[in-house]
Design an enzyme around this catalytic site. Structure first.
Site, short mmCIF file in Angstrom:
data_model
loop_
_atom_site.label_atom_id
_atom_site.label_comp_id
_atom_site.label_asym_id
_atom_site.label_seq_id
_atom_site.Cartn_x
_atom_site.Cartn_y
_atom_site.Cartn_z
NE ARG A 125 -4.24 10.66 -6.82
CZ ARG A 125 -4.68 11.29 -5.72
NH1 ARG A 125 -5.98 11.46 -5.51
NH2 ARG A 125 -3.81 11.74 -4.82
CE1 TYR A 158 -1.24 -6.09 6.75
CE2 TYR A 158 -2.40 -8.18 6.51
CZ TYR A 158 -1.37 -7.33 6.16
OH TYR A 158 -0.46 -7.72 5.20
CE LYS A 162 -1.72 -5.56 2.88
NZ LYS A 162 -0.85 -5.01 1.83
CB ILE A 190 5.54 -14.51 2.61
CG1 ILE A 190 4.32 -14.82 1.73
CG2 ILE A 190 6.82 -14.48 1.78
CD1 ILE A 190 4.35 -16.16 1.05
CB THR A 192 8.65 -10.92 4.75
OG1 THR A 192 7.44 -10.82 5.52
CG2 THR A 192 8.37 -11.59 3.41
#
Length: 249
Positions: A125, A158, A162, A190, A192
């Protein structure tokens, strides 16, 4: 290079967000970085080693509209414009992948929704308003997940957060086009810090059902983010780009 001297905001300066910052810096972009962790921002500044007039860092809680709005205002004040954004910030719960919905803690549900979904909305926004007021056109990329495209048992909160990012991205793209493009990346497994956090919670992670049988890298996801930010994706909006190694249906 289409991103040369473009002003781009990035949230979440570990993992994918940090990789995006590296790749954008290498293309000459001007970066406004936001993270709730001051140490993550300090690490990013050290790694990127950009001149002071090429970078702004701000400690931001994306779940606070006031915090996000102040950051975007500071970005425009420093650089005079906003051209794009990579909204990569996100969290997982303390029982990510180990507890069913019937044991879901209300406070943790609220946290995941507030950061992953509402936080993305707050950023989107504010960024749209700033792009319209300064640059007139631009590109925004949000982070969803493989779990935003399909259901995963023991990940209801979760996954729901998403999935919300997917709907938000597709809907807003139709509101702000053609001047502003809004897309998302949907990473799979991934390598991370977030994946390592999940490994600590779950112990040994299950084998991933992918055509490319390994974890992806943050750099591989970042390449897709940079593609969506740049002019080479000028006819792409409202798209969810999967970066998941060919996850089985």
């Amino acid at each position: 290079m289409s991103l040369q001297n473009k002003v781009i905001t990035i949230t979440g300066l570990s993992g994918i967000g940090l990789a995006v910052a590296h790749q954008l810096a290498s293309q000459g972009a001007l970066l406004s970085l936001a993270d709730i962790s001051p140490s993550a921002l300090t690490n990013a500044v050290t790694q990127l080693n950009l001149p002071p007039d090429h970078i702004l860092t701000t400690t931001v809680d994306v779940s606070s509209a006031a915090s996000v709005d102040a950051w975007i205002a500071a970005t425009v004040e420093k650089f005079g414009r906003l051209d794009g954004a990579a909204n990569m910030a996100g969290v997982i719960g303390r029982k990510h992948g180990v507890d069913p919905l019937e044991n879901q803690d209300d406070a943790e549900w609220d946290l995941l929704m507030r950061v992953n979904l509402t936080g993305t909305m707050y950023c989107l926004r504010a960024q749209i308003k700033a792009i319209r007021a300064t640059a007139g056109k631009g590109s925004i990329v949000n982070a969803t997940s493989i779990q935003g495209l399909r259901g995963f048992a023991l990940h209801a909160a979760y996954s729901a957060s998403k999935h919300g990012v997917v709907g938000l991205t597709r809907s807003v793209a139709k509101e702000v086009g053609p001047e502003i493009r809004v897309n998302a990346v949907a990473p799979g497994s991934i390598q991370t810090p977030l994946l390592e956090q999940a490994r600590v919670i779950q112990g040994e992670l299950s084998a991933i059902p992918t055509a490319i049988p390994r974890n992806g890298t943050a750099d591989e996801v970042a390449q897709s983010v940079v593609f969506l930010l740049g002019d080479t994706s000028s006819y792409t909006t409202g798209t969810i780009l999967s970066v998941d190694g060919g996850w089985d249906p």
